[in-house]
Enzyme design. Structure first.
Site, PDB file in Angstrom:
ATOM      1  N   GLY A  15       0.968  -1.234  -0.003  1.00  0.00           N
ATOM      2  CA  GLY A  15       0.019  -0.011   0.062  1.00  0.00           C
ATOM      3  C   GLY A  15       1.102   1.240   0.112  1.00  0.00           C
ATOM      4  N   SER A  17       1.961   3.091  -2.576  1.00  0.00           N
ATOM      5  CA  SER A  17       1.707   3.711  -3.864  1.00  0.00           C
ATOM      6  C   SER A  17       1.035   5.146  -3.588  1.00  0.00           C
ATOM      7  CB  SER A  17       1.303   3.132  -4.930  1.00  0.00           C
ATOM      8  OG  SER A  17      -0.117   2.824  -4.616  1.00  0.00           O
ATOM      9  N   ASP A  69      -2.261  -7.927  -5.740  1.00  0.00           N
ATOM     10  CA  ASP A  69      -3.631  -7.569  -4.761  1.00  0.00           C
ATOM     11  C   ASP A  69      -3.061  -8.331  -3.418  1.00  0.00           C
ATOM     12  OD1 ASP A  69      -5.621  -7.820  -2.950  1.00  0.00           O
ATOM     13  OD2 ASP A  69      -6.933  -7.710  -4.702  1.00  0.00           O
ATOM     14  N   SER A 147      -3.982   0.010  11.725  1.00  0.00           N
ATOM     15  CA  SER A 147      -5.245  -0.025  12.207  1.00  0.00           C
ATOM     16  C   SER A 147      -5.910   1.296  12.101  1.00  0.00           C
ATOM     17  CB  SER A 147      -5.316  -0.482  13.641  1.00  0.00           C
ATOM     18  OG  SER A 147      -6.672  -0.569  14.224  1.00  0.00           O
ATOM     19  N   TYR A 161     -16.121  -1.319   8.535  1.00  0.00           N
ATOM     20  CA  TYR A 161     -14.655  -0.950   8.707  1.00  0.00           C
ATOM     21  C   TYR A 161     -14.075  -1.330  10.303  1.00  0.00           C
ATOM     22  CZ  TYR A 161     -10.752   2.334   8.430  1.00  0.00           C
ATOM     23  OH  TYR A 161      -9.515   3.077   8.462  1.00  0.00           O
ATOM     24  N   LYS A 165     -10.651  -3.159  11.746  1.00  0.00           N
ATOM     25  CA  LYS A 165      -9.289  -2.676  12.169  1.00  0.00           C
ATOM     26  C   LYS A 165      -9.296  -3.259  13.698  1.00  0.00           C
ATOM     27  CE  LYS A 165      -8.007  -0.133   8.770  1.00  0.00           C
ATOM     28  NZ  LYS A 165      -6.949  -0.414   8.414  1.00  0.00           N
TER      29      LYS A 165
HETATM   30  N1  LIG Z   1      -6.911   8.224   5.690  1.00  0.00           N
HETATM   31  C1  LIG Z   1      -7.464   7.891   6.660  1.00  0.00           C
HETATM   32  O1  LIG Z   1      -8.179   8.773   7.322  1.00  0.00           O
HETATM   33  C2  LIG Z   1      -7.205   6.689   7.488  1.00  0.00           C
HETATM   34  C3  LIG Z   1      -6.715   5.481   6.918  1.00  0.00           C
HETATM   35  N2  LIG Z   1      -6.375   4.493   7.720  1.00  0.00           N
HETATM   36  C4  LIG Z   1      -5.951   3.147   7.049  1.00  0.00           C
HETATM   37  O2  LIG Z   1      -4.364   3.593   6.826  1.00  0.00           O
HETATM   38  C5  LIG Z   1      -4.169   2.875   5.665  1.00  0.00           C
HETATM   39  C6  LIG Z   1      -3.635   3.926   4.445  1.00  0.00           C
HETATM   40  O3  LIG Z   1      -4.611   4.483   4.125  1.00  0.00           O
HETATM   41  P1  LIG Z   1      -4.721   5.577   2.986  1.00  0.00           P
HETATM   42  O4  LIG Z   1      -3.353   6.329   2.869  1.00  0.00           O
HETATM   43  O5  LIG Z   1      -5.801   6.653   3.412  1.00  0.00           O
HETATM   44  O6  LIG Z   1      -5.250   4.833   1.841  1.00  0.00           O
HETATM   45  P2  LIG Z   1      -5.089   5.161   0.207  1.00  0.00           P
HETATM   46  O7  LIG Z   1      -6.333   4.573  -0.289  1.00  0.00           O
HETATM   47  O8  LIG Z   1      -4.704   6.538  -0.017  1.00  0.00           O
HETATM   48  O9  LIG Z   1      -3.793   4.322  -0.404  1.00  0.00           O
HETATM   49  C7  LIG Z   1      -4.012   2.839  -0.236  1.00  0.00           C
HETATM   50  C8  LIG Z   1      -2.651   2.159  -0.635  1.00  0.00           C
HETATM   51  O10 LIG Z   1      -2.862   0.741  -0.615  1.00  0.00           O
HETATM   52  C9  LIG Z   1      -3.020   0.242  -1.876  1.00  0.00           C
HETATM   53  N3  LIG Z   1      -4.029  -1.022  -1.834  1.00  0.00           N
HETATM   54  C10 LIG Z   1      -5.347  -0.835  -1.594  1.00  0.00           C
HETATM   55  N4  LIG Z   1      -5.898  -2.029  -1.799  1.00  0.00           N
HETATM   56  C11 LIG Z   1      -5.049  -2.969  -2.028  1.00  0.00           C
HETATM   57  C12 LIG Z   1      -5.038  -4.329  -2.148  1.00  0.00           C
HETATM   58  N5  LIG Z   1      -6.135  -5.173  -2.358  1.00  0.00           N
HETATM   59  N6  LIG Z   1      -3.700  -4.789  -2.698  1.00  0.00           N
HETATM   60  C13 LIG Z   1      -2.415  -4.095  -2.708  1.00  0.00           C
HETATM   61  N7  LIG Z   1      -2.703  -2.744  -2.654  1.00  0.00           N
HETATM   62  C14 LIG Z   1      -3.740  -2.237  -2.064  1.00  0.00           C
HETATM   63  C15 LIG Z   1      -3.122   1.207  -2.851  1.00  0.00           C
HETATM   64  O11 LIG Z   1      -2.942   1.145  -4.059  1.00  0.00           O
HETATM   65  P3  LIG Z   1      -3.758   0.512  -5.132  1.00  0.00           P
HETATM   66  O12 LIG Z   1      -5.165   1.028  -5.263  1.00  0.00           O
HETATM   67  O13 LIG Z   1      -3.092   0.864  -6.610  1.00  0.00           O
HETATM   68  O14 LIG Z   1      -3.900  -0.933  -5.070  1.00  0.00           O
HETATM   69  C16 LIG Z   1      -2.610   2.374  -2.098  1.00  0.00           C
HETATM   70  O15 LIG Z   1      -1.017   2.263  -2.476  1.00  0.00           O
HETATM   71  C17 LIG Z   1      -5.293   1.896   5.345  1.00  0.00           C
HETATM   72  O16 LIG Z   1      -5.303   0.699   5.908  1.00  0.00           O
HETATM   73  C18 LIG Z   1      -6.469   2.862   5.784  1.00  0.00           C
HETATM   74  O17 LIG Z   1      -7.498   1.983   6.284  1.00  0.00           O
HETATM   75  C19 LIG Z   1      -6.556   4.412   9.159  1.00  0.00           C
HETATM   76  C20 LIG Z   1      -7.280   5.690   9.713  1.00  0.00           C
HETATM   77  C21 LIG Z   1      -7.700   6.817   9.026  1.00  0.00           C
HETATM   78  C1  LIG Z   2     -14.300  13.638  24.858  1.00  0.00           C
HETATM   79  C2  LIG Z   2     -14.187  12.813  23.982  1.00  0.00           C
HETATM   80  C3  LIG Z   2     -13.907  13.110  22.628  1.00  0.00           C
HETATM   81  C4  LIG Z   2     -13.874  11.968  21.708  1.00  0.00           C
HETATM   82  C5  LIG Z   2     -14.104  12.507  20.464  1.00  0.00           C
HETATM   83  C6  LIG Z   2     -14.306  11.224  19.327  1.00  0.00           C
HETATM   84  C7  LIG Z   2     -14.716  11.937  18.067  1.00  0.00           C
HETATM   85  C8  LIG Z   2     -14.641  11.079  16.783  1.00  0.00           C
HETATM   86  C9  LIG Z   2     -13.811  11.199  15.713  1.00  0.00           C
HETATM   87  C10 LIG Z   2     -13.808  10.400  14.800  1.00  0.00           C
HETATM   88  C11 LIG Z   2     -12.565   9.883  14.214  1.00  0.00           C
HETATM   89  C12 LIG Z   2     -12.666   8.989  13.199  1.00  0.00           C
HETATM   90  C13 LIG Z   2     -11.398   8.409  12.898  1.00  0.00           C
HETATM   91  C14 LIG Z   2     -11.474   7.558  11.725  1.00  0.00           C
HETATM   92  C15 LIG Z   2     -10.457   7.338  10.858  1.00  0.00           C
HETATM   93  C16 LIG Z   2     -10.319   6.385   9.905  1.00  0.00           C
HETATM   94  O1  LIG Z   2     -10.046   5.190  10.123  1.00  0.00           O
HETATM   95  C17 LIG Z   2     -11.123   6.609   8.582  1.00  0.00           C
HETATM   96  N1  LIG Z   2     -10.878   7.952   8.087  1.00  0.00           N
HETATM   97  C18 LIG Z   2     -11.131   5.600   7.609  1.00  0.00           C
HETATM   98  O2  LIG Z   2     -10.172   5.834   6.677  1.00  0.00           O
END
Ligand SMILES: NC(=O)C1=CN([C@@H]2O[C@H](COP(=O)(O)OP(=O)(O)OC[C@H]3O[C@@H](n4cnc5c(N)ncnc54)[C@H](OP(=O)(O)O)[C@@H]3O)[C@@H](O)[C@H]2O)C=CC1
Ligand SMILES: CCCCCCCCCCCCCCCC(=O)[C@@H](N)CO
Length: 276
Positions: A15, A17, A69, A147, A161, A165
């Site tokens: 992931g 990229s 994948d 996570s 989701y 996680k």
């Molecule tokens: N952004 C957010 O707010 C949050 C994200 N996360 C987690 O953090 C991680 C990264 O998130 P984020 O940077 O937003 O993700 P992006 O969607 O921006 O990037 C995901 C990366 O994973 C690759 N990918 C996705 N699915 C597959 C697959 N099945 N096989 C191989 N590669 C794959 C994508 O490339 P390609 O599509 O080309 O395969 C890309 O490189 C994730 O696990 C997400 O759940 C957690 C909390 C908050």
């Molecule tokens: C007094 C206590 C205060 C607590 C406040 C909590 C408020 C909730 C914030 C929600 C945050 C959601 C993060 C999810 C990120 C994520 O994994 C997704 N973006 C998926 O990519």
């Protein structure tokens, strides 16, 4: 940051990229490390690899990528084997594969649940199972899994989701313990909302209530998260909590009822605002 912390080190970044994975890869290369980036989209991989090549600071560094994948063990295994034959067993496996599909529960199908678990859980488990035999044989290695804040508490619209996680946390807990004698280290990254391509996609289906509740916690840039991630890995921190994920973690750990009370009140207010 220590300038060449990753000198002579090899990291596999699943992931790597886009989003946080891309920024993490950039930091590792800037700090002298070699990387293998795994993701599906070949065009994106090529573009990122070009950028990463520009960032190299040492002669011996390399940047490789392949399209796979990561839920597909049959395809991943030989690719990793070839890579290790060409180089050596890597030092790090960083798992960032995952996506969110926020949606009202009544709009979710069983397939939505299965798909989210498949990519977010098995998509990180398969690379682990593929690399572990090598790490165990050499009695070294470091694995960091991704996570989310949704990996330690729950919120409306994240029904598919959240479990995936939490699963990452459970898996890492079990492996951390079992593989201690093999000198294999583990970290879990729990990002808050982070500005990435994945987040943009997530926002397309995100219910309004979820958007309102999410505003409570500050949006981070992928670069900010990557910096905290790398710092945590360097310090071999088990739980890595960027931005306000740390504060909410502490609150939910010690004052869970307060957090639930706050979340429930906020949800009620949001629904009211939306005329529900
Ligand atoms: N952004 C957010 O707010 C949050 C994200 N996360 C987690 O953090 C991680 C990264 O998130 P984020 O940077 O937003 O993700 P992006 O969607 O921006 O990037 C995901 C990366 O994973 C690759 N990918 C996705 N699915 C597959 C697959 N099945 N096989 C191989 N590669 C794959 C994508 O490339 P390609 O599509 O080309 O395969 C890309 O490189 C994730 O696990 C997400 O759940 C957690 C909390 C908050
Ligand atoms: C007094 C206590 C205060 C607590 C406040 C909590 C408020 C909730 C914030 C929600 C945050 C959601 C993060 C999810 C990120 C994520 O994994 C997704 N973006 C998926 O990519």
């Amino acid at each position: 940051m220590e300038k060449l912390y990753f000198k002579d080190k090899i990291a596999i970044i699943c992931g790597g990229s886009k989003g946080m994975g891309e920024e993490t890869s950039k930091l590792i290369v800037k700090m002298g490390g070699s990387v293998l980036i795994i993701a599906r989209d070949m065009e994106v991989l090529k573009t990122v690899a070009e950028e990463l090549n520009q960032l190299k600071v040492i002669e011996s560094q390399f940047v490789e990528f392949f399209s796979c994948d990561t839920t597909d063990m049959v395809k991943l295994k030989p690719l990793i084997k070839d890579f290790i034959n060409n180089h050596r067993v890597p030092d790090y496996l960083l798992n960032l594969v995952g996506y969110a599909y926020p949606q009202y529960i009544e709009k979710l199908t069983l397939d939505d649940f299965k798909r989210n678990m498949d990519v977010n859980y098995y998509g990180q488990l398969v690379p682990i199972l593929t690399l572990l035999p090598y790490f165990m044989k050499e009695k070294r290695g470091f694995i960091a899994n991704t996570s989310s804040m949704m990996g330690y508490f729950g919120m409306m619209s994240y029904a598919t989701y959240c479990p995936s996680k939490f699963a990452i946390v459970g898996l890492t807990e079990a492996l951390r313990h079992e593989l201690k004698p093999f000198n294999i280290g583990f970290s879990i990254l729990y990002p808050p909302d982070t500005d990435t391509p994945g987040m943009a996609k997530e926002n397309e289906t995100k219910p309004e209530e979820c958007k309102i509740l999410s505003e409570t916690v500050k949006l981070l840039s992928a670069e900010e998260v990557a910096k905290v991630f790398i710092k945590g890995i360097r310090k071999k921190k088990y739980n890595i909590l960027p931005g306000e994920a740390k504060m909410v973690w502490l609150l939910y750990r010690y004052l869970p009822r307060l957090v639930r009370w706050f979340m429930d009140g906020d949800y009620k207010k949001a629904r009211k605002r939306l005329g529900k």
